[in-house]
Design a protein around this motif. Structure first.
Motif, mmCIF file in Angstrom:
data_model
loop_
_atom_site.group_PDB
_atom_site.id
_atom_site.type_symbol
_atom_site.label_atom_id
_atom_site.label_comp_id
_atom_site.label_asym_id
_atom_site.label_seq_id
_atom_site.Cartn_x
_atom_site.Cartn_y
_atom_site.Cartn_z
ATOM 1 N N TYR A 98 0.479 -1.264 0.218
ATOM 2 C CA TYR A 98 0.431 0.340 -0.349
ATOM 3 C C TYR A 98 0.697 1.156 0.290
ATOM 4 O O TYR A 98 2.052 1.145 0.655
ATOM 5 C CB TYR A 98 -0.877 -0.197 1.506
ATOM 6 N N ILE A 99 0.097 2.800 0.082
ATOM 7 C CA ILE A 99 1.453 3.717 -0.343
ATOM 8 C C ILE A 99 1.747 3.715 0.713
ATOM 9 O O ILE A 99 0.791 3.612 1.699
ATOM 10 C CB ILE A 99 0.220 4.721 -0.920
ATOM 11 N N ASN A 100 2.211 4.948 0.730
ATOM 12 C CA ASN A 100 2.379 6.083 2.087
ATOM 13 C C ASN A 100 1.777 6.886 2.358
ATOM 14 O O ASN A 100 2.274 7.987 2.374
ATOM 15 C CB ASN A 100 3.763 6.124 2.783
ATOM 16 N N TYR A 101 0.228 6.863 2.609
ATOM 17 C CA TYR A 101 -1.079 7.496 2.535
ATOM 18 C C TYR A 101 -0.078 8.517 4.104
ATOM 19 O O TYR A 101 -0.725 9.931 3.319
ATOM 20 C CB TYR A 101 -2.047 6.897 2.905
ATOM 21 N N ARG A 102 0.214 8.247 4.454
ATOM 22 C CA ARG A 102 -0.397 8.856 6.349
ATOM 23 C C ARG A 102 1.485 10.139 5.790
ATOM 24 O O ARG A 102 1.212 11.778 6.234
ATOM 25 C CB ARG A 102 0.711 8.647 7.775
ATOM 26 N N SER A 103 2.552 9.780 5.103
ATOM 27 C CA SER A 103 3.382 11.030 4.903
ATOM 28 C C SER A 103 2.582 12.188 3.890
ATOM 29 O O SER A 103 3.377 13.331 3.391
ATOM 30 C CB SER A 103 4.857 10.499 4.226
ATOM 31 N N ARG A 104 1.094 11.950 2.509
ATOM 32 C CA ARG A 104 0.930 12.384 2.435
ATOM 33 C C ARG A 104 -0.333 13.064 2.708
ATOM 34 O O ARG A 104 -0.428 14.290 1.788
ATOM 35 C CB ARG A 104 0.565 11.883 0.424
ATOM 36 N N LEU A 105 -0.978 13.057 3.347
ATOM 37 C CA LEU A 105 -1.500 14.451 5.054
ATOM 38 C C LEU A 105 -0.279 14.822 5.424
ATOM 39 O O LEU A 105 -2.117 15.740 5.841
ATOM 40 C CB LEU A 105 -2.824 13.131 5.566
ATOM 41 N N ARG A 106 0.179 15.473 4.924
ATOM 42 C CA ARG A 106 1.016 16.463 5.809
ATOM 43 C C ARG A 106 1.886 17.503 4.386
ATOM 44 O O ARG A 106 2.033 17.365 3.440
ATOM 45 C CB ARG A 106 1.911 16.164 6.991
ATOM 46 N N GLY A 107 1.641 18.438 5.418
ATOM 47 C CA GLY A 107 1.798 19.117 3.815
ATOM 48 C C GLY A 107 2.421 20.849 4.533
ATOM 49 O O GLY A 107 1.711 21.272 5.546
ATOM 50 N N ASP A 108 3.263 21.867 3.702
ATOM 51 C CA ASP A 108 3.408 23.974 4.515
ATOM 52 C C ASP A 108 2.646 23.816 3.389
ATOM 53 O O ASP A 108 2.778 24.773 2.493
ATOM 54 C CB ASP A 108 4.447 23.199 4.225
ATOM 55 N N TRP A 109 0.614 23.980 3.974
ATOM 56 C CA TRP A 109 -0.522 24.957 3.457
ATOM 57 C C TRP A 109 0.185 26.126 3.515
ATOM 58 O O TRP A 109 0.480 27.031 5.000
ATOM 59 C CB TRP A 109 -1.195 24.166 4.376
ATOM 60 N N THR A 110 -0.120 26.814 2.158
ATOM 61 C CA THR A 110 -0.147 28.547 2.367
ATOM 62 C C THR A 110 -1.542 28.874 1.967
ATOM 63 O O THR A 110 -1.998 30.116 2.428
ATOM 64 C CB THR A 110 0.704 28.767 0.855
ATOM 65 N N THR A 111 -2.685 28.466 1.667
ATOM 66 C CA THR A 111 -3.791 28.666 2.154
ATOM 67 C C THR A 111 -4.476 28.006 3.588
ATOM 68 O O THR A 111 -4.481 26.213 3.176
ATOM 69 C CB THR A 111 -4.700 28.791 1.233
ATOM 70 N N GLU A 112 -5.649 28.855 4.006
ATOM 71 C CA GLU A 112 -6.828 27.986 5.311
ATOM 72 C C GLU A 112 -7.881 29.011 5.087
ATOM 73 O O GLU A 112 -7.541 29.807 5.541
ATOM 74 C CB GLU A 112 -5.400 27.811 6.070
ATOM 75 N N ALA A 113 -8.754 27.775 4.903
ATOM 76 C CA ALA A 113 -10.138 28.438 4.298
ATOM 77 C C ALA A 113 -10.852 27.266 5.248
ATOM 78 O O ALA A 113 -10.843 25.916 6.082
ATOM 79 C CB ALA A 113 -11.063 28.290 3.342
ATOM 80 N N ARG A 114 -11.365 28.204 6.831
ATOM 81 C CA ARG A 114 -12.665 27.537 7.456
ATOM 82 C C ARG A 114 -14.512 28.474 7.468
ATOM 83 O O ARG A 114 -14.314 29.144 7.075
ATOM 84 C CB ARG A 114 -12.421 27.899 8.422
ATOM 85 N N VAL A 115 -14.832 27.274 6.823
ATOM 86 C CA VAL A 115 -16.474 26.987 6.166
ATOM 87 C C VAL A 115 -16.892 26.905 7.198
ATOM 88 O O VAL A 115 -16.864 25.810 7.290
ATOM 89 C CB VAL A 115 -15.946 26.580 4.888
ATOM 90 N N ARG A 116 -18.675 26.743 7.863
ATOM 91 C CA ARG A 116 -19.391 26.103 8.296
ATOM 92 C C ARG A 116 -19.848 24.677 7.322
ATOM 93 O O ARG A 116 -20.228 25.247 5.983
ATOM 94 C CB ARG A 116 -20.795 26.904 8.651
ATOM 95 N N THR A 117 -19.861 23.672 7.855
ATOM 96 C CA THR A 117 -20.072 22.515 6.707
ATOM 97 C C THR A 117 -21.176 21.956 6.236
ATOM 98 O O THR A 117 -21.730 21.870 4.761
ATOM 99 C CB THR A 117 -19.401 21.158 7.848
ATOM 100 N N ALA A 118 -22.256 22.498 7.217
ATOM 101 C CA ALA A 118 -23.574 22.247 6.491
ATOM 102 C C ALA A 118 -23.724 23.083 5.159
ATOM 103 O O ALA A 118 -24.717 22.793 4.207
ATOM 104 C CB ALA A 118 -25.125 22.311 7.402
ATOM 105 N N PRO A 119 -23.864 24.774 5.423
ATOM 106 C CA PRO A 119 -24.405 26.023 4.049
ATOM 107 C C PRO A 119 -23.329 25.446 2.656
ATOM 108 O O PRO A 119 -24.021 25.333 1.943
ATOM 109 C CB PRO A 119 -23.878 27.311 4.689
ATOM 110 N N PHE A 120 -21.958 25.167 3.273
ATOM 111 C CA PHE A 120 -21.139 25.264 2.426
ATOM 112 C C PHE A 120 -21.683 24.015 1.163
ATOM 113 O O PHE A 120 -21.542 23.664 0.312
ATOM 114 C CB PHE A 120 -19.750 24.996 2.984
ATOM 115 N N VAL A 121 -21.923 22.188 2.381
ATOM 116 C CA VAL A 121 -22.338 21.503 1.643
ATOM 117 C C VAL A 121 -23.776 21.979 0.863
ATOM 118 O O VAL A 121 -23.721 21.096 -0.434
ATOM 119 C CB VAL A 121 -22.519 20.258 2.081
#
Length: 387
Positions: free
Chosen positions: A244-267
């Motif tokens: 299997y791929i090394n999936y956990r290493s791919r779930l980390r990153g140096d993110w340059t953008t972070e957006a927080r949204v209300r889940t239900a209205p966004f959906v």
């Protein structure tokens, strides 16, 4: 001879569980049968098996004559599902099993039980996990499992067990869905990494009842079989290749953008905008300081545009995704606020849930200022924009 009486609802649930493994095109005629065993201690065991997956359910019954019998499984399932809410009587009579419930009576031809293969025994107990947590985790990750049987590894759920931590993950190469949770291993230091067929695990998880504990049976990383037990029901299945791929290493990153949204209205907004999309048409998300513009179009025939407020830090970004893939990820977030992190319009984006605040928090309703998540992580490849 076999003879017993059982409550109709209990019987329907047990038959439904065992019937899930019955093949539509059995390699051998007896594999279309459901094995019924009535025991002297008042137990009734129903089982199905197709050489890859076995399912077994045990319920209480009033057993007059213990024994084993094999009957057509899918037909039995259809019959029991439509019986009235009254006690059900089973009894063998000559070459058939007679099923009576109220004024209804059915006769099912007995199949040769001596030709039925021996059901596999589950491996040793590896540990336990709360049923609702396990069922939620499976439901969160399995939408990302592949459907291409020529790549069997991608059609499975990867389970990584490391001491008291369990990881579940699925990928179809375009996205990765992973969930981290705590479980209770039978032995400290237990470690294993296995791949379980996603469809089998998803069907099993759907049948876990609220409040039941789940037992995971696994001898170790070298085993070829895994078992899951909960509330008198059990299943075993053969494992897929554990590469299997090394999936956990791919779930980390140096993110340059972070957006927080209300889940239900966004959906809801995504679903509305996606109404105008066709196959392979993306939805486009343009994030600015305080809002996200959600846009989609189908050539010159239709277009949609809607905005939602966001809490954003970092660089503004214009990025596009498959609407269904994005909605699959959001469906796994059970918190009020969701977090989307990315580094550019062509790089994978990470979707996570932000833990809810306490109800009595004076800032209730606002997202927490935290890097923590709920254990569910969804990495999604964007679709390259032409303009």
């Amino acid at each position: 001879m076999v003879e017993f009486r059982v409550e109709r609802q209990k019987l329907a649930e047990a038959v439904g569980w065992a019937a899930r493994t019955l093949p539509s095109r059995p390699a051998l005629p007896v594999l279309a049968g459901m094995l019924i065993e009535a025991t002297e201690d008042g137990g009734l065991v129903l089982a199905g098996f197709d050489y890859e997956v076995s399912a077994k359910a045990r319920i209480d019954a009033d057993v007059a004559e213990p024994g084993r019998v094999l009957v057509p499984g899918r037909l039995l399932s259809d019959i029991v599902r439509n019986l009235p809410p009254q006690p059900v009587d089973f009894a063998t009579k000559g070459s058939e099993v007679v099923v009576r419930c109220g004024s209804a009576e059915f006769g099912l031809q007995i199949m040769p039980v001596e030709d039925y293969p021996t059901l596999p025994s589950p491996p040793a107990r590896a540990g336990t996990v709360p049923g609702d947590v396990f069922a939620e985790a499976v439901a969160q990750v399995t939408p990302a499992a592949g459907r291409d049987d020529t790549l069997p590894m991608l059609t499975g759920v990867r389970l990584d067990l490391e001491d008291d931590t369990m990881w579940l993950a699925c990928t179809d190469r375009y996205r990765i869905a992973a969930r981290e949770l705590t479980w209770s291993p039978s032995e400290s230091g237990f470690e294993a990494g296995i791949v379980v067929p996603a469809k089998t695990l998803a069907d099993t998880a759907k049948a876990i009842r609220q409040g039941d504990e789940v037992v995971v049976d696994l001898a170790g990383a070298a085993d070829t079989l895994v078992g899951v037990e909960s509330g008198g029901r059990s299943m075993t299945t053969r494992l897929l290749d554990d590469q299997y791929i090394n999936y956990r290493s791919r779930l980390r990153g140096d993110w340059t953008t972070e957006a927080r949204v209300r889940t239900a209205p966004f959906v809801e907004a995504l679903k509305r905008v996606a109404l105008v999309t066709e196959r392979n048409t993306p939805v486009r998300l343009a994030f600015s300081a305080e809002e996200v513009q959600i846009r989609a179009a189908s050539g010159d025939s239709a277009r949609a545009n809607e905005s939602q407020s966001v809490r954003m830090t970092g660089n503004e970004i214009d990025i596009a995704f498959s609407p269904q893939y994005l909605l699959d990820g959001l469906a796994g977030i059970r918190t009020e606020w969701a977090r989307l992190q990315c580094t550019g319009p062509t790089k994978p984006a990470l979707l996570t849930g932000i833990p809810d605040r306490d109800a009595d928090d004076e800032n209730a309703g606002d997202p927490q200022d935290t890097t923590e998540d709920t254990g569910f992580r969804y990495l999604l490849m964007p679709i390259r924009l032409n303009n």
